[in-house]
Design an enzyme around this catalytic site. Structure first.
Site, PDB file in Angstrom:
ATOM      1  N   GLU A 428       0.746  -1.242   0.027  1.00  0.00           N
ATOM      2  CA  GLU A 428      -0.110  -0.182   0.027  1.00  0.00           C
ATOM      3  C   GLU A 428       0.899   0.839  -0.167  1.00  0.00           C
ATOM      4  O   GLU A 428       1.847   1.478   0.748  1.00  0.00           O
ATOM      5  CB  GLU A 428      -0.583  -0.173   1.251  1.00  0.00           C
ATOM      6  CG  GLU A 428      -1.955   1.199   1.418  1.00  0.00           C
ATOM      7  CD  GLU A 428      -2.549   1.297   3.254  1.00  0.00           C
ATOM      8  OE1 GLU A 428      -2.458  -0.077   3.520  1.00  0.00           O
ATOM      9  OE2 GLU A 428      -3.075   2.285   3.199  1.00  0.00           O
ATOM     10  N   ASP A 501      -1.002  -0.971   5.635  1.00  0.00           N
ATOM     11  CA  ASP A 501      -1.238  -0.575   7.725  1.00  0.00           C
ATOM     12  C   ASP A 501      -1.886  -1.403   8.123  1.00  0.00           C
ATOM     13  O   ASP A 501      -3.294  -1.552   7.385  1.00  0.00           O
ATOM     14  CB  ASP A 501      -1.329   0.548   7.417  1.00  0.00           C
ATOM     15  CG  ASP A 501      -0.055   1.500   6.061  1.00  0.00           C
ATOM     16  OD1 ASP A 501       0.572   1.035   6.330  1.00  0.00           O
ATOM     17  OD2 ASP A 501      -0.384   2.301   6.218  1.00  0.00           O
ATOM     18  N   ASP A 503      -4.365  -0.325  10.032  1.00  0.00           N
ATOM     19  CA  ASP A 503      -5.747   0.601   9.882  1.00  0.00           C
ATOM     20  C   ASP A 503      -6.569   0.764   9.342  1.00  0.00           C
ATOM     21  O   ASP A 503      -7.058  -0.546   8.389  1.00  0.00           O
ATOM     22  CB  ASP A 503      -4.918   2.139  10.084  1.00  0.00           C
ATOM     23  CG  ASP A 503      -4.173   2.286   8.790  1.00  0.00           C
ATOM     24  OD1 ASP A 503      -4.660   1.616   7.386  1.00  0.00           O
ATOM     25  OD2 ASP A 503      -3.713   4.155   8.064  1.00  0.00           O
ATOM     26  N   ASP A 505      -7.709   2.102   6.169  1.00  0.00           N
ATOM     27  CA  ASP A 505      -7.597   2.356   4.759  1.00  0.00           C
ATOM     28  C   ASP A 505      -7.075   1.277   4.165  1.00  0.00           C
ATOM     29  O   ASP A 505      -7.263   0.633   3.669  1.00  0.00           O
ATOM     30  CB  ASP A 505      -6.313   3.265   5.061  1.00  0.00           C
ATOM     31  CG  ASP A 505      -7.686   4.462   4.582  1.00  0.00           C
ATOM     32  OD1 ASP A 505      -8.744   4.854   4.440  1.00  0.00           O
ATOM     33  OD2 ASP A 505      -6.605   5.755   5.464  1.00  0.00           O
TER      34      ASP A 505
END
Ligand code: 0RA
Length: 684
Positions: A428, A501, A503, A505
């Site tokens: 990403e 990641d 998180d 997103d």
């Protein structure tokens, strides 16, 4: 087995004697497929299906399954009860013969719709052979009989009258042998799923499952049978025809049962069964069904002036889009073919299903003109879209975008050309991509950075999907083509690693990528090529020592250990290595559930009190790691923790994908609310 074919009333003389039980204990795998969890549950399916046979024959409508506290299982049905009269060939009771002689089911041929095929139908004697204890209780004609067995099927005594009874039936209680099985712990969910499915396939039969340990009881009874099944399959979908088509008719000696409903999906979901066995590879029943539904729809459309020209006829593909159906046939002598015995072979069934469908689906369309209009509208839409998609794809392919094999500039490829050695990291963002490129072992690790969110492919067709630059690059990098030109044998990497990641997103991008693979490259998941990288969540430092924590529990343990050593002053800190296992398994559905549950709780601080001299940092993204840290924690085969993506339950995964990615909002909301209790701010 010509003499098995006689159709006469059952009594002891009809019980067939073929083999003894020692063979089963010697080679359990031959009879139940293995001695793992699947093999263990084969025992349950065997007894359950015997009870279901009674239901199919019209003698049983209630089955009670109990997982007992002591680890045994009992299955109690109100069928005819296993006969207890004396059997000539063995000189023993029919009951004892059924339970101690292989294949002595007594229900061979004989015109009954018996569950059989594959590993099923080996006989309850196999269950007895692989149990330390088994008790059979039979109620027949007002009398309750019982007989017990020990140590792999040895009768403790002859059949005894032990009481009276008000109805007929059989209750089998058995304790699987821990010396045979790797595990003897029954899986509630697995049994529940099977029972639910059996209840759908045998309408009017009530099946109840109780787990004594947890005091949980589930009861299934579907008056609508497979009609309810279709409604259940489509419960989170956008429906085309509200009224579900349903028919149950006998043709020849085959009972044909079909339920059909269209949804606005692009894919087809047709579940087929023969004698309750899931025929995942289709067969003659499916062929008959497909041919006739296409013909019915075209005929109706032509008759009503919706299609004017033969050249405008809807194709099988047009009719299949959004088609959701359950097709269940019951026949006396099913032939299962193919490697996994999951394909029905009986040639006569094709026309039997075809004729029932042609007649009754045509009626359905005539009698429900509004539903018919909606169904045909959906098929026409599919037809037009398919023509457009083909044209678009042809241009794409002609232009050589995919075939040219010019690897995208963004891809930092590996040196190795051996797919079995090579891995590709889908990373990403460009900054993490940069770190990964510098940190990798370029011999076998390739890096492909993706920018931003890839297209949600659940709702996108192939043509639109191919207009997405990120997707195109990904397809080219993998080297296995797409659509009609797809060839998994050409794949360039046997490890495809999604690295995002930790998180929201990241979770979203991971879900999008999983959807992409699930929809367009299920072979990659099946082959076990798809992985999810697990970067650490925390870095904890004390002087020169660095610890990485991959979960909150890891972090707490590390900090606890550091406190301990601080209190015991002077001592050197020894913290166990955090990651030990190479890979963990996760199903796509679990992975997505997990993705939905990941949320930033504490962004900036770690939220623990730390011993003096200890620093802790939460990684907000991969980009915060320098190349060597990324290598050490996430990419180095010696330390990394990969999650291998597997689809062990395609139907469930499919559903989760639809819920999370589809058009209907309500079920998604509900799903997220029930699965994301810890989520503070989720922005899906
Ligand atoms: C042999 C013959 C008959 C029924 C059964 C076996 C039978 C087996 C099991 C196992 C679990 N439940 C069962 N119920 C029945 C035919 C009986 C007759 O004709 O009376």
């Amino acid at each position: 087995m010509a003499d098995n074919k006689k159709k006469e009333s059952y009594d002891a003389s009809k019980i067939q004697v073929l083999e003894g039980l020692e063979a089963v204990r010697k080679r359990p795998g031959m009879y139940i497929g293995g001695t793992g969890l699947e093999g263990l549950h084969h025992l349950v399916w065997e007894v359950l299906d015997n009870a279901i046979d009674e239901a199919m024959a019209g003698y049983c409508d209630n089955i009670e399954v109990v997982i007992h506290q002591d680890g045994s299982m009992s299955i109690d049905d109100n069928g005819r009860g296993i006969p207890i009269d004396k059997q000539k060939q063995t000189g023993k009771s029919a009951l004892e013969t059924v339970l101690t002689v292989l294949h002595a089911g007594g229900k061979f041929g004989g015109g009954e719709y018996k569950v059989s095929g594959g590993l099923h139908g080996v006989g309850v004697s196999v269950v007895n052979a692989l149990s330390t204890y088994l008790k059979a209780e039979v109620s027949r004609d007002g009398i309750l009989y019982a007989q017990e067995y020990k140590n792999g099927g040895k009768p403790v005594s002859a059949v005894k009258k032990v009481g009276t009874s008000t109805h007929n039936g059989t209750k089998i209680t058995f304790m699987p042998d821990p010396e045979v099985f790797e595990t003897v712990e029954f899986n509630f969910k697995k049994i529940l799923d099977r029972i639910r499915q059996r209840a759908y396939l045998n309408k009017g039969v009530k099946i109840r499952l109780t787990d004594e340990a947890t005091a949980k009881t589930y009861s299934f009874y579907f008056e609508g049978g497979i009609k309810s099944y279709v409604a259940h399959m489509n419960r989170s979908k956008e429906i085309v025809n509200e009224r579900i088509f349903y028919v149950e008719k006998q043709s020849g000696s085959t009972i044909v049962e079909v339920a059909v409903q269209y949804t606005d999906d692009y894919s087809e979901n047709v579940q087929t069964f023969a004698n309750n066995i899931n025929t995942g590879d289709g067969g003659t029943h499916l062929t008959g069904f497909r041919t006739s539904i296409t013909r019915c729809i075209n005929e109706y459309a032509r008759k009503n002036g919706i299609i004017k020209d033969v050249k405008d006829n809807l194709t099988g593909d047009d009719v299949r889009e959004g088609l959701s159906a359950v097709l269940s046939v019951k026949l006396p002598d099913p032939q299962f073919e193919g490697q996994t015995k999951a394909k029905l072979g009986n040639p006569e069934v094709q026309n039997q299903v075809g004729s029932v469908m042609s007649e009754y689906f045509a009626y359905f369309l005539e009698e429900n003109p509004n539903e018919a209009k909606k169904i045909i509208g959906k098929c026409l839409l599919s037809s037009r879209a398919r023509i457009a998609a083909r044209a678009a794809r042809d241009t794409v392919i002609r232009k050589g975008v995919l075939e040219g094999m010019t690897l995208p500039g963004k891809l930092a490829d590996c040196t190795s050309k051996d797919p079995s050695q090579s891995e590709i990291y889908i990373v990403e963002g460009d900054s993490a991509g940069g770190s990964a490129k510098q940190g990798r072992d370029r011999m076998f690790q390739a890096i492909l950075p993706l920018r931003g969110k890839i297209l949600n492919v659940e709702r996108a067709r192939l043509d639109r999907m191919l207009s997405s630059e990120e997707i195109k690059i990904l397809i080219i990098a993998m080297g296995a083509g797409i659509g009609e030109t797809k060839d998994i044998a050409k794949i360039r990497y046997h490890r495809i690693v999604i690295m995002t990641d930790a998180d929201v997103d990241g979770a979203h991008i991971r879900t999008l990528l999983l959807t992409f693979y699930y929809r367009y490259f299920p072979e990659i998941i099946d082959a076990g090529y798809l992985y999810i990288a697990q970067p650490p969540l925390y870095k904890i430092e004390k002087g020169k020592q660095v610890f990485y924590a991959y979960t909150d529990d890891d972090k707490e343990k590390i900090i606890e250990d550091l406190w301990k050593s601080y209190k015991e002053k002077g001592k050197e800190v020894v913290v166990e290595e955090v990651s030990t296992e190479e890979t963990e398994e996760a199903t796509v559905s679990e992975t997505i559930e997990a993705a939905a549950e990941i949320a930033p709780t504490i962004e900036d601080e770690v939220g623990e009190s730390l011993p003096p001299g200890v620093k802790a940092q939460r990684y907000k993204g991969l980009g915060e790691m320098n190349p060597s840290q990324l290598w050490e924690t996430t990419m180095d085969p010696a330390h990394r923790v990969f999650l291998q993506v597997t689809v062990d339950d395609a139907e469930k995964a499919n559903e989760v994908f639809s819920i999370l990615m589809g058009d209907v909002v309500e079920p998604r909301k509900k799903f997220i609310q029930t699965h994301a209790k810890n989520v503070k701010n989720l922005d899906i």
